[in-house]
Structure formats: C-alpha cells, structure tokens
Design a protein around this motif. Sequence first.
Motif, short mmCIF file in Angstrom:
data_model
loop_
_atom_site.label_atom_id
_atom_site.label_comp_id
_atom_site.label_asym_id
_atom_site.label_seq_id
_atom_site.Cartn_x
_atom_site.Cartn_y
_atom_site.Cartn_z
N ALA A 254 0.81 -1.21 0.00
CA ALA A 254 0.00 0.00 0.00
C ALA A 254 0.84 1.27 0.00
CB ALA A 254 -0.93 -0.01 1.22
N GLY A 255 2.11 1.17 0.44
CA GLY A 255 2.95 2.34 0.53
C GLY A 255 3.62 2.69 -0.78
N TYR A 256 3.66 3.99 -1.11
CA TYR A 256 4.25 4.44 -2.37
C TYR A 256 5.77 4.34 -2.34
CZ TYR A 256 4.68 7.29 -6.62
OH TYR A 256 4.95 7.73 -7.89
N GLY A 257 6.36 4.51 -1.18
CA GLY A 257 7.81 4.40 -1.07
C GLY A 257 8.50 5.73 -1.31
N ALA A 258 9.83 5.73 -1.15
CA ALA A 258 10.63 6.94 -1.29
C ALA A 258 10.60 7.43 -2.73
CB ALA A 258 12.05 6.67 -0.84
N VAL A 268 10.80 5.09 -5.91
CA VAL A 268 11.90 4.18 -6.23
C VAL A 268 11.33 2.80 -6.57
CG1 VAL A 268 12.30 3.42 -3.86
CG2 VAL A 268 14.18 3.42 -5.49
N THR A 269 10.17 2.44 -6.01
CA THR A 269 9.53 1.16 -6.33
C THR A 269 9.19 1.09 -7.82
OG1 THR A 269 8.56 1.18 -4.12
CG2 THR A 269 7.65 -0.39 -5.70
N ILE A 270 8.64 2.18 -8.36
CA ILE A 270 8.25 2.21 -9.77
C ILE A 270 9.50 2.24 -10.66
CG2 ILE A 270 7.11 3.58 -11.55
CD1 ILE A 270 5.06 4.40 -9.45
N HIS A 271 10.49 3.05 -10.29
CA HIS A 271 11.73 3.09 -11.07
C HIS A 271 12.36 1.70 -11.18
CE1 HIS A 271 12.20 7.32 -11.92
NE2 HIS A 271 12.05 7.65 -10.64
N GLN A 272 12.41 0.98 -10.06
CA GLN A 272 13.03 -0.35 -10.09
C GLN A 272 12.25 -1.30 -10.98
OE1 GLN A 272 14.92 -1.27 -5.82
NE2 GLN A 272 12.90 -0.34 -5.71
N GLN A 299 -3.18 6.02 -1.40
CA GLN A 299 -2.39 6.98 -2.17
C GLN A 299 -2.71 6.77 -3.65
OE1 GLN A 299 1.24 5.37 -0.14
NE2 GLN A 299 1.81 7.53 -0.02
N PRO A 300 -3.28 7.75 -4.33
CA PRO A 300 -3.71 7.56 -5.74
C PRO A 300 -2.59 7.05 -6.65
CG PRO A 300 -4.60 9.61 -4.86
CD PRO A 300 -3.65 9.09 -3.82
N ALA A 301 -1.38 7.59 -6.49
CA ALA A 301 -0.29 7.16 -7.38
C ALA A 301 0.05 5.70 -7.16
CB ALA A 301 0.94 8.03 -7.15
N GLN A 302 0.05 5.25 -5.90
CA GLN A 302 0.36 3.85 -5.62
C GLN A 302 -0.77 2.94 -6.08
OE1 GLN A 302 3.00 2.49 -4.99
NE2 GLN A 302 2.62 0.48 -4.10
N GLN A 303 -2.02 3.36 -5.89
CA GLN A 303 -3.14 2.54 -6.33
C GLN A 303 -3.14 2.40 -7.85
OE1 GLN A 303 -4.98 0.63 -4.57
NE2 GLN A 303 -6.20 -0.10 -6.31
N ALA A 304 -2.74 3.46 -8.56
CA ALA A 304 -2.63 3.37 -10.02
C ALA A 304 -1.55 2.37 -10.41
CB ALA A 304 -2.33 4.75 -10.60
N PHE A 305 -0.44 2.34 -9.67
CA PHE A 305 0.64 1.39 -9.94
C PHE A 305 0.16 -0.04 -9.67
CE2 PHE A 305 4.75 -0.57 -8.29
CZ PHE A 305 5.23 -0.87 -9.55
N VAL A 306 -0.55 -0.24 -8.56
CA VAL A 306 -1.10 -1.57 -8.22
C VAL A 306 -2.02 -2.04 -9.34
CG1 VAL A 306 -2.64 -2.79 -6.64
CG2 VAL A 306 -0.84 -1.30 -5.73
N LYS A 307 -2.90 -1.15 -9.80
CA LYS A 307 -3.84 -1.50 -10.87
C LYS A 307 -3.10 -1.85 -12.16
CE LYS A 307 -8.09 0.28 -13.03
NZ LYS A 307 -7.75 0.18 -14.45
N ALA A 308 -2.07 -1.08 -12.47
CA ALA A 308 -1.30 -1.36 -13.69
C ALA A 308 -0.59 -2.70 -13.61
CB ALA A 308 -0.30 -0.23 -13.92
N LEU A 309 -0.04 -3.03 -12.44
CA LEU A 309 0.63 -4.32 -12.29
C LEU A 309 -0.34 -5.47 -12.55
CD1 LEU A 309 2.89 -3.78 -9.15
CD2 LEU A 309 3.66 -4.26 -11.47
N ARG A 310 -1.58 -5.30 -12.17
CA ARG A 310 -2.57 -6.37 -12.34
C ARG A 310 -3.12 -6.46 -13.75
NH1 ARG A 310 -5.41 -4.87 -6.61
NH2 ARG A 310 -4.26 -6.35 -5.30
N GLU A 311 -3.14 -5.34 -14.47
CA GLU A 311 -3.87 -5.32 -15.73
C GLU A 311 -3.02 -5.01 -16.96
OE1 GLU A 311 -7.07 -2.56 -15.28
OE2 GLU A 311 -7.97 -3.64 -13.57
N ASP A 312 -1.88 -4.38 -16.78
CA ASP A 312 -1.08 -3.91 -17.91
C ASP A 312 0.09 -4.86 -18.14
OD1 ASP A 312 0.61 -2.58 -19.69
OD2 ASP A 312 0.06 -0.61 -18.93
N ALA A 313 0.08 -5.53 -19.28
CA ALA A 313 1.14 -6.51 -19.58
C ALA A 313 2.51 -5.86 -19.65
CB ALA A 313 0.83 -7.22 -20.89
N GLU A 314 2.58 -4.59 -20.08
CA GLU A 314 3.87 -3.92 -20.19
C GLU A 314 4.48 -3.68 -18.80
OE1 GLU A 314 7.20 -2.14 -21.89
OE2 GLU A 314 5.61 -3.39 -22.76
N VAL A 315 3.67 -3.26 -17.85
CA VAL A 315 4.16 -3.00 -16.49
C VAL A 315 4.57 -4.30 -15.81
CG1 VAL A 315 3.56 -2.03 -14.23
CG2 VAL A 315 2.73 -0.94 -16.30
#
Length: 501
Positions: A254-258, A268-272, A299-315
């Motif tokens: 749930a945490g967006y991270g640094a 940094v989670t998304i960059h990695q 956190q909207p940005a983290q929830q968008a990342f979570v959603k993308a991980l589940r649904e977006d093949a590129e992510v």
Amino acid sequence: MARMDFKNDVFISFSHIDNERISDRFDGWITRFHMVLARLLSKHLGSEAKIWRDTRLADGHVLQDEIITQLQQSAVMLSVISPRYLKSEWCTREMHEFCEHARRSGGLVVGSTQRLVPIVKTPVDGPLPPVMKDVWVRDFFTLEDGVPIEFDEAYGEKYGQDFLKQVLQLAFRLKEALNALRGNGSPVSQKPVVYLAECGHDRRRDREMIGGELLRLGYTVLPDRRLPPDEDECVAVVDDMLSRCALSVHLVGAGYGAVPDGPSGKSVTIHQNERAVARAKSGGLKRLISLPATTHSEQPAQQAFVKALREDAEVQYGADLIAGDVEELRASIRATLEAIERPAPVRVSQVEAEVAEQDNGLIYLICDKKDRERKIANPLRKVCRQLGFRVETPVFEGDAASIRKAHRDLLGACDAIILFYGAGDPTWKRAMESELRKVGGYRRGKALPARYTCVAGESTPDKQEIVETEDDGLIVALEGMTDAALTNSVKNAFKNRGLPQ
C-alpha cells in the motif's frame, strides 16, 4: 581481498540519552542491543565477538585518546541513529574520526564491504549525514498510525521479537563483512545474484526476512547499499545492479515508497520495476512480483501502480505475479532459483520444435482442470488434431511458479488460443480473459495469436447468451452436438480468423 587486522570487531557509536531506561523492568536499549549483538555475532563467527562502546562518558565530554584508539582499531563502526545522535557534536565527531581513519587505512568500503553501518533506532527529520549517502541503513522501528514505535520489548512482546529478528539479521551481515575484511570470506559464490527491490514501509519486514534467508543460503543480494536520492543517479545504479542479476523480486504494497529527487516524481519502487522490465526485455532476467490480492492503497499514485501491475502486460512484463502471502513468494523464489541453477528441459521448447515441423501450428486450449478430468475438452482436441494442429492444455501439476511459467511460455509460443468455457464458472472465465489481455507482454515481439472462445459441456444461461451474441471466432461444443456439427463449428471459426481448416 587483502587481510586487515583489528583489535575490535565492532565499535558502537551512540548517544547516551538513547540508553536511558523507559521502564524499571528493563536495562537501557543500547545495553540490551550490545549484549544481544555480542551473543549472536559470536555464534555466527564461531568465536567471541569483540564489541567496544563507551560505558562511562556522557555526551559533551571531550573525545579522549582512548576512544580515538578504539576507533582506529575497529573493523566496523555501528552508528545508532536518533535525533539526539545527529545533534550531538561528539557523536558526529566519532563518526567522522572513524571515516577519516578508515579512508587512510584501506578505505571506508573494502571490496563490497561497508565499514560504516548505520541503524536507525528513532526516525530523524531530514537526510542522514552525507557520508551515509550510499550506505545500507537498517531500521529498528515500525510505523503504526504514523507513529514510530521502536523495536523494544518494553513496548510489548511483539516488538521484542522484532528486535531479536533485526539484530539476528544484522549479526549475519556483520559476520560476512568481518570475514571479508580479515580475508576469511567464503569463495566467491557461483549462485545467481538476486535483486531484492527496495519497497514501501509496509512490506519492509517481508523484504528483510527474504533477504536474510537468501544470504544464509549463499546468494548475493542487491542492492547492498542505499540507493542514491537523485533520480538520474538512482536509475543508473539500479541498471548497473540489475545487469549483474539473474532474478529480480519486487514486493509491492500500500505504501508508495521513497521518491528520488527528479522530474518524474516516481517512487523508487516504480523506477526499479521499469528498469527490471527493460532488463527482462533484453534477456537474462527472471522477475517475481509479490502483490497480495487484498492490496489497496489510499495513495492515488500507488493505487494506479497496483492497478497497472494487475492489468497492464507492459508494467508486468516478464514477471510472475504472486497474489498470495509471503510463504507463496518464498516458494516461488526457491523454485525460480532452482530452475536458473539447474535448468531442466522446458516443455514448451519441445512443443516449439515439434510445431516447427508442422504446417498449421500450435493451439493453446485454455481450460479448467475439471475439463480435463471429465474429458469435456477431448472432442475439440480431436477435431483440432484432425485439422493438422498440435494442441496443448495448461499444466496443472507442480509448484505454483512452474505452472505459471508453463502457462506463459505457451502463451508466448502458440499460434492460436481457444478459451474453453466448459466446467469453469463465469468468474473463472473473466479471470482468464483478464490474463489474456496481457498476452502481448509474453510474445517478445511476435504477432498476437488468433483468439477463439469455445462454449462446451452443460448449457447455462451465460453460455447461451454467448452463443446468441457472439459469432466471429465462436466454437460451439455444447452437450449433444454431433462430431460433424462440432467439426463445422471449428472450421467456420478458423476460417473467420484466418487459420487453416
């Protein structure tokens, strides 16, 4: 690495206020930390650990010759960070004295071994001192409702257990560093290097537990130091580390991270994850993403990342998505590393070799396990084979990681996909359709396969609605159909989507 001799294994630098008792039942935190670390480090070294700390002087006294001597004779300095530590002239002087002497006597970093080891007992405002910029830092606290609670049995049994676990992890890391500094390190590991991505605070304990287990098993784990706070530097360091790794593991919560300082504003989670995707596309990197099914972020940005991980093949590119608990992740890591270390014949590579000798290609018939057990899919498989296709169904036996790998390899290799809606329920069908939306990520540049849906077995209202509303690419194989009717349905579907028939 050349041998280096020291009188002390560890010098503990701390503020005396951090050793004051908060309960008459317990000694001060530093006293207990010193005692437990000495016992656990001695156990790992196989000999008595020599740990020195000043038990007499209070903050504000002149840094005496004895302390300077002890600093100069210590292999590692362990700095217990707290608000008072960073405000204390004498604590920061100890740290700088150690660093200056280390630089003159072999270096502050020897090989891959850090000689300055910070642990954060109590969170501080602002950045740590510049000398700790790229140093691995261990936290001895947790956040609950935004309030930091130190790992201290005075706050309850749970926090006492966290304290012991964290000291155990630290002792193991110190043992490895001390052996390396003294030239007693183990031979260079031939095992794969693992990138264990930095994560948000809510997944940090899981990350530390997995990292400790990998280290104990002899794997090299990166990052082995703190990632730079500057975005460009951070990305460059991550790329360099990933280039040495065979597997990357990402724990997402749930945490967006640094967020590194830079124009993107990404964590940094998304960059990695993005850099690991790039590395996976160039080959040579397996990926695992731990994203529990119940994960939701405020956190909207983290929830968008979570959603993308589940649904977006590129992510999610190149990764197995682990929706279960940390035990499932551990099992997947073990299975993946075993496959990397002892590659077995891959079922799909055999399939591809056989398909190459045929004219019409490979059909991946995605069905539920009950379809195979009840032989519901057998008539369709027979028709497809008569038309010159090889037919493969999902792998249902084996560990979770192997099953997912076989599924994704087949998605990457096949010329056509038939989603077989027989014994599975509507929920199963929707889950499979969601997975198939990611198929492009598994194809490595290959054209997308032709897609078909087959309704089979017992007729239901949901299946009847599909028969009434879908035409192109639909195969009807409901109970009671003759072989001729099924063959015609398959031929018509293949004709509409361009497959030979």
